[in-house]
Scaffold this active site. Structure first.
Site, PDB file in Angstrom:
ATOM      1  N   ALA A  69       0.868  -1.175   0.000  1.00 35.39           N
ATOM      2  CA  ALA A  69       0.000   0.000   0.000  1.00 35.39           C
ATOM      3  C   ALA A  69       0.902   1.222   0.000  1.00 35.39           C
ATOM      4  O   ALA A  69       2.064   1.152   0.414  1.00 35.39           O
ATOM      5  CB  ALA A  69      -0.878  -0.022   1.250  1.00 35.39           C
ATOM      6  N   GLY A 114       0.597  -5.072   0.928  1.00 32.65           N
ATOM      7  CA  GLY A 114      -0.589  -5.149   0.075  1.00 32.65           C
ATOM      8  C   GLY A 114      -0.304  -5.814  -1.261  1.00 32.65           C
ATOM      9  O   GLY A 114      -1.218  -6.352  -1.894  1.00 32.65           O
ATOM     10  N   GLU A 117      -0.592  -9.403  -0.600  1.00 34.32           N
ATOM     11  CA  GLU A 117      -2.026  -9.685  -0.358  1.00 34.32           C
ATOM     12  C   GLU A 117      -2.785  -9.776  -1.679  1.00 34.32           C
ATOM     13  O   GLU A 117      -3.657 -10.633  -1.853  1.00 34.32           O
ATOM     14  CB  GLU A 117      -2.599  -8.599   0.564  1.00 34.32           C
ATOM     15  CG  GLU A 117      -2.009  -8.705   1.967  1.00 34.32           C
ATOM     16  CD  GLU A 117      -2.416  -7.567   2.891  1.00 34.32           C
ATOM     17  OE1 GLU A 117      -2.141  -6.401   2.545  1.00 34.32           O
ATOM     18  OE2 GLU A 117      -3.007  -7.830   3.944  1.00 34.32           O
ATOM     19  N   GLU A 137       4.726  -5.098   7.292  1.00 32.98           N
ATOM     20  CA  GLU A 137       3.969  -4.026   7.947  1.00 32.98           C
ATOM     21  C   GLU A 137       4.447  -3.699   9.360  1.00 32.98           C
ATOM     22  O   GLU A 137       4.376  -2.555   9.794  1.00 32.98           O
ATOM     23  CB  GLU A 137       2.466  -4.366   7.983  1.00 32.98           C
ATOM     24  CG  GLU A 137       1.761  -4.226   6.644  1.00 32.98           C
ATOM     25  CD  GLU A 137       1.808  -5.494   5.810  1.00 32.98           C
ATOM     26  OE1 GLU A 137       2.616  -6.406   6.102  1.00 32.98           O
ATOM     27  OE2 GLU A 137       1.039  -5.572   4.829  1.00 32.98           O
TER      28      GLU A 137
END
Ligand code: HXC
Length: 263
Positions: A69, A114, A117, A137
Site C-alpha cells: 500500500a 498489500g 495480499e 507491515e
C-alpha cells in the site's frame, strides 16, 4: 474517480487473456486509493466481459510487482479513513478471488504488504527469480490490512504466517515457493510469456467447468469437508445442463478436439 481512463493501471485483452498491469513505476507500483479504484474498475469490466477467459496480474517495470500500500498516502490517514482504505483493499482482493475466470499473478519483483495480499487473492502465483515477497507491515508499526493475516495462514500454515508477519522479513522466490506462496519460479524474462501460456492452456478448457471448479475449491477452503463435497456434487450436476459438457464428452467419443462455447 475516472475508471474508464485509468492512469495507474493498464489493461489489455489478447486472444481472450486479459493482462492487468499495476503501473505506478515511480512508486514501485504502490497501491494508493486511486490505483485500488482503478483495479476495481478493471475487475468489474472482466466480470461482465465474456471474451476474457483468464486474467494475468503483474507490475510495470523491472523491479516491482507491487511494493505494498502507498505508505506516504497511509501516513495521512486517521482510524476511520484507514478503515475505509482497508475496506477498499479487501474489496479488491475479494473481487479478485471471486472472479469467475482464473487469475494468475506474475510476480515480477517486490510483492510486499498489500502487494503480496493482492498476489494471494489470485488463483495461481508464479514468480520471477528476482521476486521478493513478504509482509513487512510491522516495520511500520502496522499489520497486514488487505486480508494478509487470513490468506497467508491459509497458504503457508499458521506458524509460518506468524513468523512472516511478526518478523516482517522478506523472502526470495525459491524460499517463497518452498513455503507454498509461489507455485513455480521462472527466469525473469520468461515470466510473462510463461503465465500467458498457462492462462491460454486454462482458457482452452471448458470455461464453465473451470469456473465451477474454482467456485467449489474456493468455497471449500472455508467450509467443512462435508459441505465442500456437497458444493462439488451440485456443481458437477449443474455442468450436465451445459452445452460445453455435452460437446466435451461427445468430442471424446468421436475422437476429436472439443470446441467449447462457454455455455
Ligand atoms: C509508497 C513507495 C513504496 C510504498 C516504494 N516506494 N515502496 N512509496 N509506498 N509502499 C517508493 C519509494 O519511496 C521511492 O520513491 C521509490 O518508490 C523507489 O523505492 P526505493 O525505496 O528508493 O527503492 P529500493 O531502495 O530499491 O527499495 C525497494 C523496497 C523499499 C525494499 C521495496 O521501497 C521498501 O521497503 N518499500 C516499502 C515496502 C513496504 O513496507 N510495503 C508494505 C507497505 S504497508 P522516491 O520518490 O523516493 O523515489 C502495506 C499495508 C497494506 O502494504 C494494508 C493497508 C490497509
Amino acid at each position: 474517480m475516472d475508471v474508464t481512463n485509468p492512469e495507474n493501471v493498464s489493461f489489455e485483452v489478447t486472444d481472450g487473456i486479459g493482462v492487468l498491469t499495476v503501473a505506478r513505476e515511480r512508486a514501485l507500483n504502490a497501491l494508493n486509493d486511486k490505483t485500488l479504484h482503478e483495479i476495481l474498475g478493471v475487475l468489474d469490466q472482466v466480470r461482465i466481459d465474456r471474451n476474457v477467459r483468464a486474467l494475468v496480474l503483474t507490475g510495470r517495470g523491472e523491479k516491482a510487482f507491487v511494493a505494498g500500500a502507498d505508505i506516504a498516502e497511509m501516513a495521512e490517514l486517521g482510524p476511520l479513513q484507514a478503515r475505509r482504505f482497508a475496506d477498499l483493499g479487501h474489496r479488491v482482493c475479494g473481487r479478485l478471488e471471486r472472479l469467475e475466470v482464473p487469475t494468475l499473478a506474475a510476480v515480477n519483483g517486490f510483492a510486499l504488504g498489500g502487494g503480496l495480499e493482492l498476489a494471494m487473492a489470485c488463483d495461481l502465483v508464479y514468480a520471477s527469480e528476482r521476486a521478493r515477497l513478504g509482509q513487512p507491515e510491522v516495520n511500520l508499526g502496522l499489520i497486514p490490512g488487505f486480508g494478509g493475516t487470513q490468506r497467508l495462514l491459509r497458504r503457508v500454515g499458521i506458524m509460518r504466517a506468524k513468523e512472516m508477519i511478526f518478523t516482517g522479513a522478506t523472502y526470495g522466490a525459491e524460499q517463497a515457493r518452498d513455503m507454498g506462496l509461489v507455485l513455480e519460479v521462472v527466469p525473469h524474462a520468461q515470466l510473462l510469456p510463461f503465465c500467458l501460456e498457462k492462462a491460454r492452456l486454462i482458457a482452452s478448457r471448458g470455461p464453465v467447468a473451470v469456473a465451477q471448479a474454482k467456485r467449489a475449491i474456493q468455497a471449500g477452503a472455508d467450509v467443512s469437508l462435508a459441505s465442500g463435497c456437497e458444493l462439488e456434487r451440485e456443481a458437477f450436476a449443474l455442468l450436465f445442463g451445459t452445452a460445453d459438457a455435452a460437446e466435451g464428452m461427445r468430442a471424446f467419443v468421436e475422437k476429436r478436439s472439443p470446441s467449447f462455447r462457454g455455455a
